[in-house]
Write an enzyme that holds these catalytic residues in place. Sequence first.
Site, PDB file in Angstrom:
ATOM      1  N   CYS A   2       0.839  -1.195   0.000  1.00 13.76           N
ATOM      2  CA  CYS A   2       0.000   0.000   0.000  1.00 13.76           C
ATOM      3  C   CYS A   2       0.883   1.258   0.000  1.00 13.76           C
ATOM      4  O   CYS A   2       1.905   1.295   0.674  1.00 13.76           O
ATOM      5  CB  CYS A   2      -0.948   0.094   1.191  1.00 13.76           C
ATOM      6  SG  CYS A   2      -2.112  -1.257   1.326  1.00 13.76           S
ATOM      7  N   ARG A  27       3.630  -0.029  -5.020  1.00 10.93           N
ATOM      8  CA  ARG A  27       3.426  -0.667  -3.718  1.00 10.93           C
ATOM      9  C   ARG A  27       2.128  -1.463  -3.643  1.00 10.93           C
ATOM     10  O   ARG A  27       1.895  -2.197  -2.683  1.00 10.93           O
ATOM     11  CB  ARG A  27       3.413   0.400  -2.615  1.00 10.93           C
ATOM     12  CG  ARG A  27       4.671   1.209  -2.543  1.00 10.93           C
ATOM     13  CD  ARG A  27       4.592   2.209  -1.424  1.00 10.93           C
ATOM     14  NE  ARG A  27       4.520   1.541  -0.142  1.00 10.93           N
ATOM     15  CZ  ARG A  27       5.560   1.133   0.553  1.00 10.93           C
ATOM     16  NH1 ARG A  27       6.768   1.347   0.101  1.00 10.93           N
ATOM     17  NH2 ARG A  27       5.406   0.534   1.704  1.00 10.93           N
ATOM     18  N   TRP A  74      -2.829  -2.599  -1.685  1.00  8.24           N
ATOM     19  CA  TRP A  74      -2.559  -4.022  -1.944  1.00  8.24           C
ATOM     20  C   TRP A  74      -3.437  -4.764  -0.944  1.00  8.24           C
ATOM     21  O   TRP A  74      -3.216  -4.699   0.260  1.00  8.24           O
ATOM     22  CB  TRP A  74      -1.086  -4.343  -1.719  1.00  8.24           C
ATOM     23  CG  TRP A  74      -0.719  -5.737  -2.129  1.00  8.24           C
ATOM     24  CD1 TRP A  74      -0.445  -6.178  -3.391  1.00  8.24           C
ATOM     25  CD2 TRP A  74      -0.576  -6.880  -1.276  1.00  8.24           C
ATOM     26  NE1 TRP A  74      -0.149  -7.527  -3.370  1.00  8.24           N
ATOM     27  CE2 TRP A  74      -0.219  -7.983  -2.093  1.00  8.24           C
ATOM     28  CE3 TRP A  74      -0.717  -7.099   0.094  1.00  8.24           C
ATOM     29  CZ2 TRP A  74      -0.005  -9.264  -1.590  1.00  8.24           C
ATOM     30  CZ3 TRP A  74      -0.503  -8.374   0.604  1.00  8.24           C
ATOM     31  CH2 TRP A  74      -0.142  -9.437  -0.246  1.00  8.24           C
ATOM     32  N   ASN A 100      -1.573   1.295   5.811  1.00  8.69           N
ATOM     33  CA  ASN A 100      -0.744   0.257   5.200  1.00  8.69           C
ATOM     34  C   ASN A 100      -0.391  -0.707   6.316  1.00  8.69           C
ATOM     35  O   ASN A 100       0.048  -0.275   7.374  1.00  8.69           O
ATOM     36  CB  ASN A 100       0.523   0.904   4.618  1.00  8.69           C
ATOM     37  CG  ASN A 100       1.558  -0.122   4.204  1.00  8.69           C
ATOM     38  OD1 ASN A 100       1.209  -1.241   3.835  1.00  8.69           O
ATOM     39  ND2 ASN A 100       2.823   0.246   4.269  1.00  8.69           N
ATOM     40  N   GLY A 101      -0.589  -2.016   6.089  1.00 15.53           N
ATOM     41  CA  GLY A 101      -0.242  -2.996   7.125  1.00 15.53           C
ATOM     42  C   GLY A 101      -1.457  -3.809   7.525  1.00 15.53           C
ATOM     43  O   GLY A 101      -2.434  -3.907   6.776  1.00 15.53           O
ATOM     44  N   GLU A 484      16.655 -17.616 -10.269  1.00 16.47           N
ATOM     45  CA  GLU A 484      16.275 -16.216 -10.517  1.00 16.47           C
ATOM     46  C   GLU A 484      15.612 -16.074 -11.895  1.00 16.47           C
ATOM     47  O   GLU A 484      14.622 -15.364 -12.040  1.00 16.47           O
ATOM     48  CB  GLU A 484      17.516 -15.316 -10.385  1.00 16.47           C
ATOM     49  CG  GLU A 484      17.321 -13.848 -10.701  1.00 16.47           C
ATOM     50  CD  GLU A 484      16.300 -13.135  -9.808  1.00 16.47           C
ATOM     51  OE1 GLU A 484      15.841 -13.694  -8.814  1.00 16.47           O
ATOM     52  OE2 GLU A 484      15.947 -11.991 -10.168  1.00 16.47           O
ATOM     53  N   LYS A 488      11.793 -14.672 -12.391  1.00 18.69           N
ATOM     54  CA  LYS A 488      11.460 -13.521 -13.240  1.00 18.69           C
ATOM     55  C   LYS A 488      10.350 -13.893 -14.221  1.00 18.69           C
ATOM     56  O   LYS A 488       9.412 -13.140 -14.440  1.00 18.69           O
ATOM     57  CB  LYS A 488      12.672 -13.036 -14.046  1.00 18.69           C
ATOM     58  CG  LYS A 488      13.727 -12.272 -13.296  1.00 18.69           C
ATOM     59  CD  LYS A 488      13.344 -10.852 -12.923  1.00 18.69           C
ATOM     60  CE  LYS A 488      12.803 -10.779 -11.528  1.00 18.69           C
ATOM     61  NZ  LYS A 488      13.737 -10.642 -10.452  1.00 18.69           N
ATOM     62  N   GLU A 491       6.856 -14.372 -12.413  1.00 17.00           N
ATOM     63  CA  GLU A 491       6.181 -13.174 -11.917  1.00 17.00           C
ATOM     64  C   GLU A 491       5.785 -12.220 -13.039  1.00 17.00           C
ATOM     65  O   GLU A 491       4.804 -11.507 -12.924  1.00 17.00           O
ATOM     66  CB  GLU A 491       6.994 -12.463 -10.840  1.00 17.00           C
ATOM     67  CG  GLU A 491       8.290 -11.867 -11.308  1.00 17.00           C
ATOM     68  CD  GLU A 491       9.086 -11.209 -10.181  1.00 17.00           C
ATOM     69  OE1 GLU A 491       8.493 -10.612  -9.290  1.00 17.00           O
ATOM     70  OE2 GLU A 491      10.325 -11.291 -10.225  1.00 17.00           O
ATOM     71  N   HIS A 507      17.291 -37.047 -10.610  1.00 14.87           N
ATOM     72  CA  HIS A 507      16.665 -37.495  -9.366  1.00 14.87           C
ATOM     73  C   HIS A 507      15.170 -37.173  -9.343  1.00 14.87           C
ATOM     74  O   HIS A 507      14.554 -37.209  -8.283  1.00 14.87           O
ATOM     75  CB  HIS A 507      17.376 -36.867  -8.164  1.00 14.87           C
ATOM     76  CG  HIS A 507      18.822 -37.251  -8.089  1.00 14.87           C
ATOM     77  ND1 HIS A 507      19.241 -38.521  -7.792  1.00 14.87           N
ATOM     78  CD2 HIS A 507      19.951 -36.535  -8.347  1.00 14.87           C
ATOM     79  CE1 HIS A 507      20.566 -38.575  -7.834  1.00 14.87           C
ATOM     80  NE2 HIS A 507      21.021 -37.373  -8.178  1.00 14.87           N
ATOM     81  N   LYS A 607       5.721  -4.090  -4.664  1.00 19.80           N
ATOM     82  CA  LYS A 607       7.170  -3.911  -4.592  1.00 19.80           C
ATOM     83  C   LYS A 607       7.706  -4.051  -3.174  1.00 19.80           C
ATOM     84  O   LYS A 607       8.772  -4.587  -2.953  1.00 19.80           O
ATOM     85  CB  LYS A 607       7.509  -2.524  -5.140  1.00 19.80           C
ATOM     86  CG  LYS A 607       8.989  -2.224  -5.209  1.00 19.80           C
ATOM     87  CD  LYS A 607       9.614  -2.924  -6.381  1.00 19.80           C
ATOM     88  CE  LYS A 607      11.103  -2.750  -6.469  1.00 19.80           C
ATOM     89  NZ  LYS A 607      11.716  -3.829  -7.237  1.00 19.80           N
TER      90      LYS A 607
HETATM   91  C1  F6R Z   1      11.289 -10.472  -7.406  1.00 12.50           C
HETATM   92  C2  F6R Z   1      11.239  -9.535  -6.308  1.00 12.50           C
HETATM   93  C3  F6R Z   1      10.996 -10.059  -4.942  1.00 12.50           C
HETATM   94  C4  F6R Z   1      11.886  -9.312  -3.922  1.00 12.50           C
HETATM   95  C5  F6R Z   1      11.531  -9.743  -2.493  1.00 12.50           C
HETATM   96  C6  F6R Z   1      12.416  -9.089  -1.459  1.00 12.50           C
HETATM   97  O1  F6R Z   1      11.546  -9.837  -8.610  1.00 12.50           O
HETATM   98  O2  F6R Z   1      11.373  -8.365  -6.494  1.00 12.50           O
HETATM   99  O3  F6R Z   1      11.198 -11.428  -4.864  1.00 12.50           O
HETATM  100  O4  F6R Z   1      13.220  -9.587  -4.211  1.00 12.50           O
HETATM  101  O5  F6R Z   1      10.189  -9.426  -2.227  1.00 12.50           O
HETATM  102  O6  F6R Z   1      12.273  -7.702  -1.491  1.00 12.50           O
HETATM  103  P1  F6R Z   1      13.350  -6.746  -0.822  1.00 12.50           P
HETATM  104  O7  F6R Z   1      14.620  -6.936  -1.564  1.00 12.50           O
HETATM  105  O8  F6R Z   1      12.781  -5.384  -0.965  1.00 12.50           O
HETATM  106  O9  F6R Z   1      13.477  -7.185   0.615  1.00 12.50           O
END
Ligand code: F6R
Length: 612
Positions: A2, A27, A74, A100-101, A484, A488, A491, A507, A607
């Site tokens: 949020c 956010r 969010w 937020n929270g 990774e 990517k 998501e 395995h 984010k």
């Molecule tokens: C994936 C992504 C998330 C963040 C994770 C940690 O692209 O962005 O997996 O890496 O939520 O976020 P931070 O680094 O802000 O603690």
Amino acid sequence: MCGIVGYTGPQSAITPIVEGLRRLEYRGYDSAGIALGTNNSLFVEKRAGKLANLEAALPANLPTVHSGIGHTRWATHGGPTDSNAHPHLDNEGKLAVIHNGIIENYSELRKELEARGHAFSSETDTESVAHLLSDLHKEHGGDLTAAMRAAVKRLRGSFTLLAIHADAPQTIVGVRRNSPLVAGIGKGENFLASDVAAFIDYTKRAVELGQDEVVTISPEAITICDLEGRAVALREYEITWDAAAAQKGGFTHFMLKEIFDQPKAIADTLIGRLSDNNQILLDELHMSDDEMRQIKRISVIACGTAYHAGMVAKYAIEKWAKIPVDVEIASEYRYRDPIIDKYCLVIAISQSGETMDLLMAVRHAKAAGARVLAVCNTNSSTIPRESDAVLYTHAGPEIAVASTKAFLTQIVAIYLIGLKLAQVRKQLTEKEVRDLYSQMLELPGKVEQILETIEPLRELTRKFVKNDTILFLGRGIEYPVALEGALKLKELAYIHAEGFAGGELKHGPIALIEEGTAVIAILPPADEHGLDEKMLSNIQEVKARGARVVVIAPEGAEVIGAEHIIRIPVTSSLFQPVLATVPLQVFAYEIAVARGTDVDQPRNLAKSVTVE
Ligand code: F6R
């Protein structure tokens, strides 16, 4: 999650509030809403969906008012509907709250407030706060700050709250507990927001807010007090990046811009870290050489992409500094009994510095006596503030929800820590340290080279747009890179993707391979372990079962069995993840664009993940 904005000053408040929300939409984007303080009443509008829906709903003849609050959501409690959108109001419609929270005791509060005659109109936890504040506002003779202090004493959970009341609309009151809030000092105007990005166009002067501190802003002043009403001195700091850094700069998406920011981000993170006499300079660690020598174990904790950076770093730190490193998902860390003592260095990696799972793990580690070092991209965020020391990455603002440049800078930042420890513990000679640092300095140029030649990769991507599963293979330090790459793709493109260690295929996972399955394999450089040959065998194994294989390989390396080869510049094994990640980012980006998904704001994500 949020995003929260508050403005009070001479401008028409709708402009800084909507602009601020646009900057904070990363956010959360389930709904957006505003409350503006007009004469003795509030103008409130809120809409499910993105900010654009709210903007479309605003009347052309909106009254010019000079203060207000705005929210982008969010969803946690209650679906993403108009009625669950913030702000939430009291029954007279005079007091508005954004949040937020999570308010953990919302349901008992709601029962109590309903018994006192309050009528609720949403399913949210937040609405309880609006009704509670309304009663307390009356009890405290119309003093919104005093009411907020009293309200917070009744709340459990994590929250940032902002409130505005129609009787004194130029005053906005906020509070934070385990959730971000920062104030901005303007000229005759002041701001509150979840992130400085919201007001960076107007001021570079920001004020940090501590846990359970209540902040009151008016056009003339910002005051802060604790829950007992004692004044707290303002902790002001300067925002070091400018508004342009938070713009798309001609790119179609923030993510693409951020992929192209990577050479500079890596260079900025590395700059000035080696002295003339070949010493790694990391004063930020706040550790004496003796303390560094006493470390017996390192635990890296992080989430998502940052966790993958930790996995990569384990290989380098163990090799260079000869300290055992374990890497753990932060949300799991405190739910077992991790062995922690004062000889354990905990490294907490986070782009945002606000991730709740990580914050809780940091607190757990500190309480158990560990020294906690944060590696973070966001100045003055909560995790660095609560850690013993912080090494900032210099990626600049990362706006796209999918992390790219933060990942690469996290790797190089922890590599610097590894080199420092190795040097102090005499595991590497000065010459070795200088050579390794020089190799790192070549990485920005090599990433640049990859980015200059991505056109064929973009074309190749189109061949895989319709695949519903894509598998990623890595071995050794390229295994986290495979994870990774898969993250990517999941998501961004909503495609089922998984990363495997090449040796594990036989395995179990090899059963997934059938005619046409897409597999992306990362070939390590030839080194003393001969892992490249093992990976070439894994490629043959999947190809023999019908897989279409794309191989990311260093220039000049022999590759057999690939349908396509993506070449990256040559570097040594420990540095290759920084290069091999880049085509995977571009691959996920291009597939997402071709499939028409929302690249910068993928569904269900946010984010900054400020709930556990
Ligand atoms: C994936 C992504 C998330 C963040 C994770 C940690 O692209 O962005 O997996 O890496 O939520 O976020 P931070 O680094 O802000 O603690």
